[in-house]
Write a protein that holds these residues in place. Structure first.
Motif, PDB file in Angstrom:
ATOM      1  N   ARG A 168       0.837  -1.207   0.000  1.00 20.23           N
ATOM      2  CA  ARG A 168       0.000   0.000   0.000  1.00 20.23           C
ATOM      3  C   ARG A 168       0.867   1.250   0.000  1.00 20.23           C
ATOM      4  NH1 ARG A 168      -3.921  -2.510   4.112  1.00 20.23           N
ATOM      5  NH2 ARG A 168      -5.799  -2.985   2.912  1.00 20.23           N
ATOM      6  N   ALA A 169       1.911   1.240   0.828  1.00 16.23           N
ATOM      7  CA  ALA A 169       2.781   2.411   0.929  1.00 16.23           C
ATOM      8  C   ALA A 169       3.484   2.700  -0.386  1.00 16.23           C
ATOM      9  CB  ALA A 169       3.805   2.200   2.043  1.00 16.23           C
ATOM     10  N   ALA A 170       3.771   1.638  -1.140  1.00 12.32           N
ATOM     11  CA  ALA A 170       4.449   1.803  -2.433  1.00 12.32           C
ATOM     12  C   ALA A 170       3.495   2.207  -3.544  1.00 12.32           C
ATOM     13  CB  ALA A 170       5.155   0.505  -2.813  1.00 12.32           C
ATOM     14  N   GLY A 171       2.195   2.263  -3.241  1.00 10.66           N
ATOM     15  CA  GLY A 171       1.216   2.671  -4.243  1.00 10.66           C
ATOM     16  C   GLY A 171       0.763   1.543  -5.150  1.00 10.66           C
ATOM     17  N   PHE A 172       1.012   0.276  -4.751  1.00 10.92           N
ATOM     18  CA  PHE A 172       0.624  -0.860  -5.581  1.00 10.92           C
ATOM     19  C   PHE A 172      -0.734  -1.423  -5.167  1.00 10.92           C
ATOM     20  CE2 PHE A 172       5.447  -1.613  -5.601  1.00 10.92           C
ATOM     21  CZ  PHE A 172       5.613  -0.682  -6.607  1.00 10.92           C
ATOM     22  N   ALA A 173      -0.970  -1.560  -3.864  1.00 14.96           N
ATOM     23  CA  ALA A 173      -2.206  -2.168  -3.376  1.00 14.96           C
ATOM     24  C   ALA A 173      -3.273  -1.109  -3.130  1.00 14.96           C
ATOM     25  CB  ALA A 173      -1.938  -2.938  -2.081  1.00 14.96           C
ATOM     26  N   GLU A 174      -4.505  -1.423  -3.526  1.00 12.33           N
ATOM     27  CA  GLU A 174      -5.632  -0.543  -3.237  1.00 12.33           C
ATOM     28  C   GLU A 174      -6.000  -0.648  -1.758  1.00 12.33           C
ATOM     29  OE1 GLU A 174      -6.940   1.501  -5.319  1.00 12.33           O
ATOM     30  OE2 GLU A 174      -6.173   0.792  -7.262  1.00 12.33           O
ATOM     31  N   GLU A 175      -6.832   0.287  -1.301  1.00 17.84           N
ATOM     32  CA  GLU A 175      -7.284   0.236   0.087  1.00 17.84           C
ATOM     33  C   GLU A 175      -7.991  -1.088   0.360  1.00 17.84           C
ATOM     34  OE1 GLU A 175      -7.206   1.443   3.819  1.00 17.84           O
ATOM     35  OE2 GLU A 175      -6.324   2.546   2.149  1.00 17.84           O
ATOM     36  N   ASP A 176      -8.809  -1.551  -0.599  1.00 18.60           N
ATOM     37  CA  ASP A 176      -9.408  -2.880  -0.524  1.00 18.60           C
ATOM     38  C   ASP A 176      -8.629  -3.785  -1.484  1.00 18.60           C
ATOM     39  OD1 ASP A 176     -10.850  -5.195  -0.529  1.00 18.60           O
ATOM     40  OD2 ASP A 176     -12.707  -4.326  -1.327  1.00 18.60           O
ATOM     41  N   PRO A 177      -7.719  -4.628  -0.971  1.00 15.08           N
ATOM     42  CA  PRO A 177      -6.840  -5.418  -1.839  1.00 15.08           C
ATOM     43  C   PRO A 177      -7.419  -6.776  -2.230  1.00 15.08           C
ATOM     44  CG  PRO A 177      -6.167  -5.723   0.422  1.00 15.08           C
ATOM     45  CD  PRO A 177      -7.389  -4.818   0.465  1.00 15.08           C
ATOM     46  N   SER A 178      -8.698  -7.016  -1.944  1.00 13.70           N
ATOM     47  CA  SER A 178      -9.261  -8.353  -2.133  1.00 13.70           C
ATOM     48  C   SER A 178      -9.157  -8.835  -3.580  1.00 13.70           C
ATOM     49  CB  SER A 178     -10.715  -8.386  -1.660  1.00 13.70           C
ATOM     50  OG  SER A 178     -11.498  -7.425  -2.338  1.00 13.70           O
ATOM     51  N   ALA A 179      -9.343  -7.943  -4.560  1.00  9.45           N
ATOM     52  CA  ALA A 179      -9.270  -8.371  -5.955  1.00  9.45           C
ATOM     53  C   ALA A 179      -7.890  -8.922  -6.290  1.00  9.45           C
ATOM     54  CB  ALA A 179      -9.608  -7.203  -6.885  1.00  9.45           C
ATOM     55  N   ARG A 196       8.392  -8.235 -20.549  1.00  8.53           N
ATOM     56  CA  ARG A 196       8.370  -8.007 -19.105  1.00  8.53           C
ATOM     57  C   ARG A 196       8.420  -6.513 -18.839  1.00  8.53           C
ATOM     58  NH1 ARG A 196      13.741 -10.574 -16.563  1.00  8.53           N
ATOM     59  NH2 ARG A 196      13.109  -9.340 -14.758  1.00  8.53           N
ATOM     60  N   GLY A 197       8.019  -6.118 -17.640  1.00  5.92           N
ATOM     61  CA  GLY A 197       8.011  -4.707 -17.285  1.00  5.92           C
ATOM     62  C   GLY A 197       7.353  -4.516 -15.936  1.00  5.92           C
ATOM     63  N   ARG A 198       7.196  -3.271 -15.541  1.00  2.00           N
ATOM     64  CA  ARG A 198       6.539  -2.985 -14.266  1.00  2.00           C
ATOM     65  C   ARG A 198       5.037  -3.171 -14.407  1.00  2.00           C
ATOM     66  NH1 ARG A 198      10.214   2.095 -12.615  1.00  2.00           N
ATOM     67  NH2 ARG A 198      11.889   0.896 -11.653  1.00  2.00           N
ATOM     68  N   GLY A 199       4.461  -3.960 -13.520  1.00  5.25           N
ATOM     69  CA  GLY A 199       3.053  -4.297 -13.654  1.00  5.25           C
ATOM     70  C   GLY A 199       2.136  -3.562 -12.718  1.00  5.25           C
ATOM     71  N   ALA A 200       2.644  -2.647 -11.937  1.00  8.28           N
ATOM     72  CA  ALA A 200       1.800  -1.891 -11.005  1.00  8.28           C
ATOM     73  C   ALA A 200       2.462  -0.554 -10.745  1.00  8.28           C
ATOM     74  CB  ALA A 200       1.615  -2.664  -9.692  1.00  8.28           C
ATOM     75  N   GLY A 201       1.679   0.341 -10.168  1.00 13.06           N
ATOM     76  CA  GLY A 201       2.203   1.667  -9.854  1.00 13.06           C
ATOM     77  C   GLY A 201       1.637   2.722 -10.780  1.00 13.06           C
ATOM     78  N   ARG A 202       1.608   3.933 -10.276  1.00  8.46           N
ATOM     79  CA  ARG A 202       0.985   5.044 -10.999  1.00  8.46           C
ATOM     80  C   ARG A 202       1.643   5.288 -12.344  1.00  8.46           C
ATOM     81  NH1 ARG A 202      -0.606  10.796  -8.424  1.00  8.46           N
ATOM     82  NH2 ARG A 202      -2.550   9.612  -8.199  1.00  8.46           N
ATOM     83  N   TRP A 203       2.971   5.406 -12.375  1.00  7.22           N
ATOM     84  CA  TRP A 203       3.587   5.953 -13.571  1.00  7.22           C
ATOM     85  C   TRP A 203       3.691   4.945 -14.709  1.00  7.22           C
ATOM     86  CZ3 TRP A 203       2.677  10.626 -13.264  1.00  7.22           C
ATOM     87  CH2 TRP A 203       2.790  11.317 -12.065  1.00  7.22           C
ATOM     88  N   SER A 204       3.942   3.680 -14.405  1.00  6.37           N
ATOM     89  CA  SER A 204       4.023   2.707 -15.492  1.00  6.37           C
ATOM     90  C   SER A 204       2.662   2.508 -16.145  1.00  6.37           C
ATOM     91  CB  SER A 204       4.575   1.376 -14.972  1.00  6.37           C
ATOM     92  OG  SER A 204       3.776   0.865 -13.923  1.00  6.37           O
ATOM     93  N   THR A 205       1.600   2.407 -15.346  1.00  8.76           N
ATOM     94  CA  THR A 205       0.271   2.221 -15.919  1.00  8.76           C
ATOM     95  C   THR A 205      -0.220   3.497 -16.591  1.00  8.76           C
ATOM     96  OG1 THR A 205      -0.164   0.661 -14.114  1.00  8.76           O
ATOM     97  CG2 THR A 205      -2.034   1.322 -15.460  1.00  8.76           C
ATOM     98  N   THR A 206       0.091   4.643 -15.991  1.00 13.94           N
ATOM     99  CA  THR A 206      -0.240   5.914 -16.638  1.00 13.94           C
ATOM    100  C   THR A 206       0.395   5.982 -18.022  1.00 13.94           C
ATOM    101  OG1 THR A 206      -0.531   7.153 -14.587  1.00 13.94           O
ATOM    102  CG2 THR A 206       0.109   8.412 -16.525  1.00 13.94           C
ATOM    103  N   GLU A 207       1.645   5.574 -18.123  1.00 17.31           N
ATOM    104  CA  GLU A 207       2.332   5.641 -19.418  1.00 17.31           C
ATOM    105  C   GLU A 207       1.654   4.760 -20.449  1.00 17.31           C
ATOM    106  OE1 GLU A 207       4.175   7.668 -21.636  1.00 17.31           O
ATOM    107  OE2 GLU A 207       4.806   7.970 -19.578  1.00 17.31           O
TER     108      GLU A 207
END
Length: 581
Positions: free
Chosen positions: A446-457, A550-561
């Protein structure tokens, strides 16, 4: 820098350590001048332009100038201390400006998941002769650049600087980054180099002169370019392009069209006016907020509305409060050209996508739960309304998984795929393997910005299962029937032995067999070598070939890009439809 890979490759051998790293990839040379890199704040724009080429399976040599005004400032600083034009120490100091911008552009590339490195002037090894401040390249020291291209998908290099035979640094004259780019293209055996400028090509006179309409050349001969180019393209670069047979493309950021400088000319004509496109954003969380921040600072786009659940909620993006709305009808009344959908809930996202297509909007979505519900139906709806839908950002974050599967399917029948599809789970499994408690690993995610507040999915495999369904549609032309069997990540999960969450599907006797499993018996270093939020994919062809990315699969900037790259494709397609490219 980053160990992540986001380049589309194919190999007969399933062991990635035994194949030549750069054998299959096309190489392009792009040059970005100080009119683009006005400050470090523009480095992400360059990274975005580079990402589009990498996503298409190319390797990139990015030649960069110093940030706007830096060269003059450094010259002034040196001369204030008594260094004259002829002093051999001056070029060594001034060339640091390009090296600084190269390093920061490489860092911007790394942030979005590209495997990038930056070379210094000495590491690049262009050899030049002549005056210290206006030398001419005469050779390239072997191996450094090619080795960097073998190991990385993006190599960022400083323009303007070179090394004299005596080992001292030399400069290639004002505008020398153009010369660097043309010379490197020639040395790599390329027939074309692209110079990215703040104008969209070469005009018959200065477009800022309003006394008569300026006409743009689509093709200009070497002589025409020398006559009209002025400060736009360095004359030494034009001369070298002509002598080495390298055409020079001059274009603006994210513009398919521009001016090609080469042997032939064509009469100039009016350049199309390109007013900002109206864009609406649905969602303002991790991804939606990243997309919104990029759009608000880009004059090519006019953000007309942001659909959120609570318009009064405090956001981490500096956006006018008047743009937020909880009512989709308010959004459609603004008549956006394009909708970027990044909601966190599948049903709501699916409804927004359908409504946007029916309203005549093109759509790019990062919501795998929304698009995986009925990808074929959404494509049919888009076609019925003459619109387009893109969803590359919904699978793999910054890793071009959709493009990899499409490339494999275009080459022949696909019989299966295996992938690490959830960056949050991979991040947590690595932390658990290092001895962290489950709650600690989740808090870190969560702190790294990968997990949502509800991580169940993520934890229940629903996120990976949705991606498996979408990849099945791309690989086999249809989604599997029924639910995708899936393992759950919980406190009882053992992360020993390199356990990974593997989403897979294989075609057996015409039946798709999908799964999402937690296993250490995946048998591939491609997966076991993934760190943090890394994702990776293998696609199996019926003829035995294997495609990987392969690449980064989570996080604001990789998915934003990834969603911004979808947006760029939509823009190019819209302009082509209108005859503007």
């Amino acid at each position: 820098m980053s160990a992540s890979r986001a380049v589309v490759e194919k190999s007969e051998n399933p062991d990635p350590s035994s194949r030549p790293a750069a054998a299959a990839a096309e190489v392009v040379v792009l040059k970005f001048g100080s009119s683009i890199l006005r400050s470090p704040a523009e480095a992400p724009l360059v990274a975005s332009a580079v990402y589009g080429h990498v996503r298409a399976g190319r390797k990139v040599v990015a030649v960069v100038s110093a940030f706007g005004g830096a060269t003059d400032q450094m010259l002034g600083e040196a001369r204030a201390l008594g260094l004259a034009h002829s002093n051999d120490l001056l070029p060594g100091y001034v060339a640091l400006g390009e090296e600084k911008s190269a390093a920061l552009v490489a860092i911007a590339c790394d942030r979005i998941g590209l495997d990038a490195c930056a070379l210094s002037v000495r590491e690049l090894g262009i050899v030049a002769e002549g005056e210290p401040e206006h030398s001419r390249p005469c050779g390239l020291r072997p191996d450094h650049l090619k080795q960097a291209l073998d190991r990385h998908e993006v190599v960022v290099v400083p323009g303007f600087g070179a090394v004299r035979p005596d080992g001292r640094i030399a400069l290639l004259g004002r505008g020398g980054s153009d010369l660097t780019a043309v010379f490197l293209a020639a040395e790599l055996g390329l027939k074309k180099v692209r110079l990215v400028k703040d104008v969209d090509g070469l005009y018959d006179h200065d477009p800022n002169d309003r006394t008569a309409p300026a006409l743009r050349y689509r093709r200009a001969s070497w002589d025409v370019a020398r006559k009209l180019g002025g400060a736009l393209v360095q004359h030494d670069a034009i001369d070298l392009g002509e002598s080495r047979g390298v055409e020079i493309e001059v274009a603006a950021l994210d513009r398919a069209d521009g001016t090609v400088i080469g042997k032939k000319s064509a009469p100039p004509g009016p350049a199309p006016a390109l007013p900002p496109l109206k864009v609406a954003v649905a969602g303002c969380g991790v991804v939606g907020g990243g997309v919104l921040a990029r759009l608000l600072s880009d004059p090519r786009y006019d953000v007309v509305g942001v659909l959120v659940r609570d318009p009064k909620k405090v956001r981490d993006v500096a956006c006018p409060q008047s743009l937020f709305t909880a009512d989709p009808a308010v959004l459609w009344a603004k008549k956006p050209d394009i909708v970027l959908e990044a909601l966190s809930e599948g049903e709501a996202g699916h409804a927004v996508i359908r409504a946007a297509l029916e309203a005549g909007c093109d759509v790019a979505s990062a919501n795998k739960q929304a698009v995986s519900r009925d990808p074929g139906g959404l494509q049919d709806l888009a076609k019925a309304h003459g619109r387009r839908i893109f969803w590359s950002a919904s699978v793999g974050g910054g890793a071009p998984m959709i493009e990899t599967v499409r490339a494999a399917r275009a080459a022949g029948e696909v019989v299966g795929f295996e992938a690490v599809l959830n960056g949050t789970v991979n991040f947590m499994l690595e932390r658990l393997g290092d001895g962290a408690a489950f709650a600690e690993a989740l808090a870190d995610a969560r702190a790294a910005g990968f997990a949502e507040e509800d991580p169940s999915a993520d934890l229940e495999g629903l996120d990976a299962a949705a991606k498996v369904r979408l990849l099945c549609h791309e690989a086999f032309g249809r989604s599997p029937e029924g639910e995708v069997p899936r393992d759950h990540l919980s406190e009882a999960t053992s992360a020993d032995g390199g356990v990974r969450q593997i989403g897979a599907a294989h075609l057996k006797d015409g039946v798709i067999a999908p799964s999402v499993r937690l296993t250490g018996e995946h048998g591939d270093p491609l997966f076991s070598s993934l760190r943090g939020e890394g994702n990776a994919l293998k696609v199996y062809g019926a003829d035995g070939r294997v495609w990987r990315c392969r690449g980064r699969g989570a996080g604001r900037w990789s998915t934003t890009e990834s969603i911004m790259a979808d947006l760029a494709e939509i823009v190019r397609a819209r302009r082509a439809d209108a005859g503007l490219n």
